[in-house]
Scaffold this motif. Sequence first.
Motif, PDB file in Angstrom:
ATOM      1  N   PHE A   1      -6.030  27.053   2.693  1.00 32.20           N
ATOM      2  CA  PHE A   1      -6.108  25.592   2.759  1.00 32.20           C
ATOM      3  C   PHE A   1      -6.292  24.979   1.374  1.00 32.20           C
ATOM      4  CE2 PHE A   1      -8.532  21.637   3.222  1.00 32.20           C
ATOM      5  CZ  PHE A   1      -7.703  20.925   4.065  1.00 32.20           C
TER       6      PHE A   1
ATOM      7  N   ASN B   1       2.766  30.918  12.900  1.00 33.85           N
ATOM      8  CA  ASN B   1       1.310  30.980  12.798  1.00 33.85           C
ATOM      9  C   ASN B   1       0.708  29.667  13.318  1.00 33.85           C
ATOM     10  OD1 ASN B   1      -1.324  31.650  12.207  1.00 33.85           O
ATOM     11  ND2 ASN B   1      -0.904  32.284  10.104  1.00 33.85           N
TER      12      ASN B   1
ATOM     13  N   ASP C   1      -7.806  31.118  19.490  1.00 28.33           N
ATOM     14  CA  ASP C   1      -7.615  31.713  18.162  1.00 28.33           C
ATOM     15  C   ASP C   1      -8.743  32.689  17.837  1.00 28.33           C
ATOM     16  OD1 ASP C   1      -6.603  32.141  15.590  1.00 28.33           O
ATOM     17  OD2 ASP C   1      -7.768  30.478  14.764  1.00 28.33           O
TER      18      ASP C   1
ATOM     19  N   ARG D   1      -5.864  25.165  12.708  1.00 31.55           N
ATOM     20  CA  ARG D   1      -7.087  25.213  11.898  1.00 31.55           C
ATOM     21  C   ARG D   1      -6.990  24.235  10.726  1.00 31.55           C
ATOM     22  NH1 ARG D   1      -6.582  30.882  12.864  1.00 31.55           N
ATOM     23  NH2 ARG D   1      -5.841  31.279  10.750  1.00 31.55           N
ATOM     24  N   PHE D   2      -5.809  24.141  10.116  1.00 29.04           N
ATOM     25  CA  PHE D   2      -5.608  23.175   9.033  1.00 29.04           C
ATOM     26  C   PHE D   2      -5.837  21.753   9.547  1.00 29.04           C
ATOM     27  CE2 PHE D   2      -2.983  25.148   5.373  1.00 29.04           C
ATOM     28  CZ  PHE D   2      -3.736  26.304   5.428  1.00 29.04           C
TER      29      PHE D   2
ATOM     30  N   LEU E   1     -12.251  26.957   8.957  1.00 29.02           N
ATOM     31  CA  LEU E   1     -11.183  27.813   8.445  1.00 29.02           C
ATOM     32  C   LEU E   1     -11.658  29.248   8.302  1.00 29.02           C
ATOM     33  CD1 LEU E   1      -9.946  25.405   5.652  1.00 29.02           C
ATOM     34  CD2 LEU E   1      -8.715  25.935   7.758  1.00 29.02           C
ATOM     35  N   ARG E   2     -10.701  30.161   8.336  1.00 27.10           N
ATOM     36  CA  ARG E   2     -11.007  31.560   8.042  1.00 27.10           C
ATOM     37  C   ARG E   2     -10.926  31.793   6.537  1.00 27.10           C
ATOM     38  NH1 ARG E   2      -7.430  34.627  12.660  1.00 27.10           N
ATOM     39  NH2 ARG E   2      -8.540  33.784  14.470  1.00 27.10           N
TER      40      ARG E   2
ATOM     41  N   SER F   1       4.061  23.530   8.467  1.00 28.20           N
ATOM     42  CA  SER F   1       3.574  24.914   8.482  1.00 28.20           C
ATOM     43  C   SER F   1       4.607  25.831   9.109  1.00 28.20           C
ATOM     44  CB  SER F   1       2.270  25.018   9.288  1.00 28.20           C
ATOM     45  OG  SER F   1       1.237  24.261   8.717  1.00 28.20           O
TER      46      SER F   1
ATOM     47  N   GLU G   1      -9.220  33.858   4.973  1.00 25.40           N
ATOM     48  CA  GLU G   1      -7.862  34.109   4.481  1.00 25.40           C
ATOM     49  C   GLU G   1      -6.958  32.874   4.553  1.00 25.40           C
ATOM     50  OE1 GLU G   1      -7.873  35.491   8.854  1.00 25.40           O
ATOM     51  OE2 GLU G   1      -9.239  35.488   7.139  1.00 25.40           O
ATOM     52  N   ASP G   2      -7.434  31.780   5.139  1.00 27.95           N
ATOM     53  CA  ASP G   2      -6.607  30.577   5.233  1.00 27.95           C
ATOM     54  C   ASP G   2      -6.453  29.931   3.861  1.00 27.95           C
ATOM     55  OD1 ASP G   2      -6.202  30.803   7.947  1.00 27.95           O
ATOM     56  OD2 ASP G   2      -7.917  29.557   8.485  1.00 27.95           O
TER      57      ASP G   2
ATOM     58  N   GLN H   1      -3.161  28.992  12.682  1.00 26.81           N
ATOM     59  CA  GLN H   1      -3.528  28.534  11.341  1.00 26.81           C
ATOM     60  C   GLN H   1      -3.168  27.061  11.164  1.00 26.81           C
ATOM     61  OE1 GLN H   1      -1.326  29.477   7.495  1.00 26.81           O
ATOM     62  NE2 GLN H   1      -3.073  30.858   7.298  1.00 26.81           N
ATOM     63  N   HIS H   2      -2.041  26.661  11.700  1.00 26.34           N
ATOM     64  CA  HIS H   2      -1.638  25.251  11.636  1.00 26.34           C
ATOM     65  C   HIS H   2      -2.706  24.371  12.286  1.00 26.34           C
ATOM     66  CE1 HIS H   2       1.206  21.888  11.462  1.00 26.34           C
ATOM     67  NE2 HIS H   2       0.885  21.611  12.718  1.00 26.34           N
TER      68      HIS H   2
END
Length: 717
Positions: free
Chosen positions: A476, A600, A383, A606-607, A470-471, A596, A473-474, A603-604
């Motif tokens: 969460f 993506n 990622d 990362r969550f 997390l980024r 999710s 833009e995430d 991102q899933h």
Amino acid sequence: MENTSKKLKKELGLFDLYTISTGAMFSSGFFLLPGLASAQAGPSVILAYLLGGLMVLPAMLSVAELSTAMPKAGGPYYFLDRSLGPMAGTVGGLGTCFALIFKSAFALIGMGAYLAIFIDVNIKIVAVILTLVFMVMNIIGAKKTSRLQGILVMLLVIILVFFVVQGLGEVFSLGLTEVNRTQMTPFMPFGLEGLVSTIGFVFVSYAGLTQVASVAEEVKKPERNIPLGMILSLITATIIYVIGVYIMVALLDPNELSEDLTPVATAANVFFDWLPEPVGLVLIVVAAIAAFASTGNAGILSAARYPFAMARDHLIWHRFATLGRFNTPVVSVVIISGIMIFFILVLDVEAIAKLASAFMLLIFGFLNLAVIVMRESQIESYDPGYRSPLYPWMQIAGMIFSFWLIAEIGLISILFTAGMVLASLIWFYYYAKDKVIRDGAIYHIFERLGRRRYQGLDHEMLGILREKGLRDEDPFDEVVARAFIIDLKENGDPESVLNEATRLISKRLPKSSGDIEEKLPTTPEELQKAFLESSRMGASPVSNGVAIPHLRIHGIQHPEMVLIRSRKGMHPKVWDDWYANHEVKQKVYVIFVLVSPDNNPAQHLRFLSQIAGRVEDPTFLDSWMRAENEQELKEVLLRDERFLSIILRKNSKAETLIGLYIRDLNIPEGSLIAMVRRNHKTIVPRGNTVLQEGDRLTIIGEPKGINELNKHYGTVV
């Protein structure tokens, strides 16, 4: 005391990366090579420097992508090891480490040509003393080392900008037409062959650009700072290289320039004549010393991270992975510095440094290949925060440039590179092969072709995701804020709990995926079936009293979550299907159900990594069970630096908010009132909601905005 468990501190910012990268480039490439290069290409040496900067671009972009995906110590070693396997990692790690040692030693010795302008010194003794100084700085800490690096590089850049401005003024005073006629004609006296061979010769001037990758583990916000720092560094270097070399060619006699080992000082004498003697010359000597010293310092900083990372992976002696009192790889720094001093005193470092440049070109080629391997392996947890543009053509071009330039450097360089590769392979087969059990991402490509893959890499990449966090833009915190809550005060029936969770989620999911009207699995029954199927594949981790069933669904737009608390706990064995792959005897008190979008997957993951990291906190379960209401349950999961909880009381800093409409609140941009707790109930905040005394507000937003609100209103204790 030996410590191989602690991690390197994340304390390097954008400015630190810029100075490390820039300082690693400005030494022999600017202060020594222009004269020697002009002997091969004539005035077209200017174009050679420009093309060299363009040709390093693919390697830079590839390293930026790999560094933001895998910000680990050792940089290129780590990338090659995890993409092509431990054998390639050993070759890249040992070879690049020694190449950096050679080039750093050469940089410190290279100061002699400029110091000799004023004083007669034993340059090898000076180089040894500087090595010891830099060794101590690197032991004390990367941040302290980078501060010295910052001073050296800023001093260097300021003087070089002054040199460029004054030099251009001199050229313009002579007239561009006249200069071009007398100094630039013929532009390529040795033809295209001379230009091409010179590109390979000066290309190494940019090789230090990627050294920041070796300290990626110590970088704050690597996904932003690494690519931006490298790009700014490349722009700085290319502009100063090209314009600076143009000034030298424009103002100096071609025959004298081709034999000049201090061309910058010679050129400066032409247009610094308005300064009192020897101020102009002193400035250039100071800049040269700063350049060579910064290259030597950055070399030790970077080179020491290679054996440190390789020792963590059992490819070399484990003591290299020891972190000292200041959380720096002290054993690695000391031994690297010792080897460097040995080479300074014993070997013809200049000759070896030039040969080592061919090896760096080889590594650049393999780094471009590494990006292709990582992307084609389709590891979902790969990622990168920055993705190289024009994939894969950018990487293919980079590989072609690297191997082409190696051929142009000459047979001796090719043989030296082959010798370093052979020595690294011998080390791997006789020492390291039996000590490692992992394979690279290339086996994931083989798996797609029907062979095998190395599952351990998937787990390691997930671990890296957790470390990166997390980024920005995430969403969460927003997902947590709007999550459904199921709070079981008594024993709950697991099947009923699952049915209720899927029913709540289905309320927010679309029934089709848009234009194609594809039916989606969004009814409670379909979701429950999908969760059970997912659990059979091992996708529902259970540990520390927490279960995290999760699912990705094609066609939905936003992640959704249900937070479930069982105050008395539920035994997993009653969910035979759900926990088929888990031999878990403990009760489950916490269940996070996450759905999710399928498009993506990173991102899933990362969550999931964020949740897992929070759950592993020893205080989590106690805080979760003590939470008094839905709002407090959600706050347990929110990121500390991104949320603020305020109780509106009279005679407090938050008193001024009582009686205001939410729409009239002056809160920082990017911040949001996510929840309001009033009279034992959680209400959805709207613009026309009037805040009342006793309200408890949960605000989420960027750390800067949260800090600002905290100063004004304070937090709940």
